[in-house]
Design a protein around this motif. Structure first.
Motif, PDB file in Angstrom:
ATOM      1  N   ARG A   3       0.859  -1.179   0.000  1.00 21.19           N
ATOM      2  CA  ARG A   3       0.000   0.000   0.000  1.00 21.19           C
ATOM      3  C   ARG A   3       0.900   1.236   0.000  1.00 21.19           C
ATOM      4  O   ARG A   3       1.918   1.279   0.667  1.00 21.19           O
ATOM      5  N   ALA A  58      -8.797  10.874   0.208  1.00 18.99           N
ATOM      6  CA  ALA A  58      -9.280   9.826   1.109  1.00 18.99           C
ATOM      7  C   ALA A  58      -9.602  10.353   2.500  1.00 18.99           C
ATOM      8  O   ALA A  58     -10.598   9.955   3.101  1.00 18.99           O
ATOM      9  N   GLY A 219      -2.600   0.909  -5.080  1.00 11.76           N
ATOM     10  CA  GLY A 219      -3.080   2.203  -4.626  1.00 11.76           C
ATOM     11  C   GLY A 219      -2.506   3.364  -5.387  1.00 11.76           C
ATOM     12  O   GLY A 219      -2.970   4.499  -5.224  1.00 11.76           O
ATOM     13  N   ASP A 284      -8.095  -5.399  -1.157  1.00  9.02           N
ATOM     14  CA  ASP A 284      -6.757  -5.066  -1.646  1.00  9.02           C
ATOM     15  C   ASP A 284      -5.916  -6.311  -1.895  1.00  9.02           C
ATOM     16  O   ASP A 284      -4.792  -6.221  -2.388  1.00  9.02           O
ATOM     17  N   GLN A 289      -8.186  -6.607  -6.322  1.00  6.34           N
ATOM     18  CA  GLN A 289      -7.166  -5.598  -6.628  1.00  6.34           C
ATOM     19  C   GLN A 289      -6.725  -5.659  -8.086  1.00  6.34           C
ATOM     20  O   GLN A 289      -6.248  -4.667  -8.638  1.00  6.34           O
ATOM     21  N   ASN A 297      -7.333   3.994  -0.745  1.00  6.24           N
ATOM     22  CA  ASN A 297      -7.049   3.020   0.294  1.00  6.24           C
ATOM     23  C   ASN A 297      -7.565   3.504   1.642  1.00  6.24           C
ATOM     24  O   ASN A 297      -7.346   4.652   2.023  1.00  6.24           O
ATOM     25  N   ASP A 299      -8.047   2.225   5.893  1.00  5.54           N
ATOM     26  CA  ASP A 299      -7.581   1.306   6.924  1.00  5.54           C
ATOM     27  C   ASP A 299      -8.231   1.726   8.229  1.00  5.54           C
ATOM     28  O   ASP A 299      -8.148   2.893   8.621  1.00  5.54           O
ATOM     29  N   ASP A 413     -11.228  -0.765   0.618  1.00  4.26           N
ATOM     30  CA  ASP A 413     -10.804   0.274  -0.312  1.00  4.26           C
ATOM     31  C   ASP A 413     -11.948   0.582  -1.271  1.00  4.26           C
ATOM     32  O   ASP A 413     -12.806  -0.269  -1.522  1.00  4.26           O
TER      33      ASP A 413
END
Length: 536
Positions: A3, A58, A219, A284, A289, A297, A299, A413
């Motif tokens: 990532r 993001a 990403g 991902d 992916q 992305n 998390d 994601d």
């Protein structure tokens, strides 16, 4: 797959201030202060700065989900890019309604927004900030020497991000300033023709400096991303510049289809379809992916926001839905869909509720109907009117919850461009006279339908309207619907109605100027070079 990390978040925390103006309710953070930090000493530091360019779409601020927002005057979570992309491009259509009464939000699904709408303003500021961060990076990264291929690739990626932001500005607001460098001067207004030409030239120029398809870190964008964005823009060229470019749309879609990307067909959880894997917490690495050409992305521990996939996992969950199934600690009971989307799918069984379909032969018809009403009588504060839609789930293919044990923040994601769109672009361009092969187009459509368990179609079934409906089925809630309906002349007209279009229960036509959003009043007050879009 690696990532790209949001390393720069800690680097810039506390060193970026919110710009102020006594007349403004919402103000974007001053992006120029980003250039005051020496993050271009070497290529590793420059990579951290590039991460901030990606992260500007993001994340929403400087310390996590809330507290030091990039944009003042609106709830920080509301201002996140993909959340607003959903609100402006899906909530304004037959794909969604929302029961929340936050000022400006009901106006979106009622198609009655004004120039002071909080959400249309915040999206404008968010995209302007992305442009500013990109301009800053492009200007400063050259310090490392453009003879280095890695540096050129970094700069090309930032130019792609800027082009993507301008694509959305052109689509949503039409006549915006075109600014390609940091300046203290108030910019002049541009139009769609000028912005279209800029994006087209940019994407073609950077193609050679971007890494080959599927060879960059997960990403980060590559050559296929530039080609795919060109295909998307050419598909909409008649709306943007009044000129048909279906041949070009088909050409670039075909190039991406023939690249290293592949349609995900890995049914990791064994439920009979590989479609849902695209929207799980491990998308991902679960095979999805390889279909994601450009994704943001997220998390649950390291990239927290109340937008992104956290919003997509919480906001559509309510009523009798079990939050644990979605890998979250509770639903926000907000968004559901209309029968306009439900009717795009063929059903094999019907219920007593006005003939509402309750069984579908297409896995993309992932509606939740227990306790939900097919017909929408009321919207405000009523989650039960309208079927719920299961799209994103914060669990992996084995059903394990995402990394945040509290269930607050999601790992999924969000794809902004995926290969399936290119299949649909090719088919539409072929049907609309862009060349190619209609037989090949049918093959592509049937690949998508086979993955969903839907029946194959014959060549005679492939009409433009069928493709629009197939786009609705495949790309639901991914930020395409408003643009698609405009391209087909169905967004504002009375030729296609859905519940509460125009604010009435059975729907009605709305004014033509609704096809673009207004420039924010606050921006017009600051910059006398700008003129408001017609109708506002």
């Amino acid at each position: 797959m690696k990532r790209i990390k949001y390393l720069v978040l800690t680097l810039i925390a506390g060193s970026m201030l919110t710009a102020c103006h006594q007349d403004l309710d919402q103000t974007p953070i001053d992006p120029d202060l980003f250039t005051e930090i020496d993050v271009y000493a070497n290529i590793d530091e420059a990579k951290s700065a590039l991460a901030k360019v990606y992260a500007s779409m993001a994340l929403t601020g400087q310390q996590g989900p809330a507290g030091q927002a990039d944009i003042a005057g609106i709830d920080e979570g509301f201002s996140q890019f993909t959340r607003m992309l959903y609100n402006l491009n899906e909530l304004t259509t037959d794909h969604a309604v929302v029961g929340w009464g936050d000022p400006g939000l009901p106006d979106l699904h009622e198609m009655d927004w004004g120039a002071g709408n909080d959400f249309t303003e915040a999206m404008y500021y968010r995209l302007a900030q992305v442009v500013s961060f990109s301009n800053s990076f492009i200007s400063n990264a050259g310090q490392l020497g453009t003879e280095d291929a890695e540096v050129r690739s970094f700069i090309a990626e930032a130019r792609f991000i800027r082009a993507y932001a301008y694509y959305n500005l052109m689509d949503l607001y039409a006549n915006v300033p075109l600014v390609t460098e940091i300046t203290a001067n108030l910019p002049e207004q541009s139009n769609r023709q000028e912005i279209f030409a800029f994006i087209e030239a940019e994407l073609k120029e950077i193609e050679g400096d971007l890494k080959p398809a599927l060879s960059n870190e997960y990403g980060r964008v590559d050559q296929a991303a530039a080609q795919a964005l060109l295909s998307r823009m050419y598909l909409n060229a008649e709306v943007f510049i009044g000129e048909s470019k279906y041949a070009e749309a088909l050409q670039y879609a075909e190039t991406v289809i023939n690249s290293a990307y592949s349609l995900n067909t890995t049914d990791g959880n064994g439920n009979g379809t590989a479609y849902d894997e695209l929207f799980l917490a491990d998308n991902d690495r679960n095979g999805a992916q390889n279909e994601f050409i450009f994704a943001l992305n997220f998390d649950g521990i390291n990239a927290q926001t109340y937008g992104g996939s956290t919003f997509m996992c919480h906001a559509p969950v309510g009523g009798t839905m079990d939050p644990a199934f979605f890998g979250v600690n509770g639903g926000w009971a907000g968004y559901r869909t209309t029968k306009g989307l439900v009717e795009k799918f063929e059903s094999s069984v019907t219920a007593s509720d006005a003939g509402a379909p309750v069984a579908w032969s297409d896995a993309r018809a992932n509606f939740y109907i227990d306790g939900q009403n097919y017909e929408i009588q009321t919207i405000a504060n009523t989650f039960e009117d309208g079927y719920a839609l299961v799209k994103y789930r914060n669990v992996d293919v084995n059903g394990n919850q995402g990394s945040d044990a509290s269930g607050n923040f999601a790992d999924c994601d969000i794809p902004l461009i995926r290969l399936a769109e290119m299949y649909l672009n090719y088919a539409e361009a072929a049907v609309k006279g862009g060349g190619g092969s209609v037989a090949t187009a049918v093959t592509y459509i049937n690949e998508l339908r086979a993955r969903a368990g839907a029946d194959a179609i014959a060549q005679g079934d492939l009409t433009a309207q069928f493709i629009l409906d197939e786009r609705s089925r495949e790309l639901q809630w991914e930020g395409f619907r408003r643009t698609d309906l405009i391209r087909y002349g169905q967004f504002v007209s009375g030729s296609y109605l859905w519940p509460f279009k125009g604010g009435v229960q059975n729907g009605k036509a709305v004014e033509d100027f609704r096809k673009i959003f207004p420039l924010p009043n606050n921006v017009l007050q600051i910059n006398p070079n700008l003129t408001q879009n017609p109708g506002y």
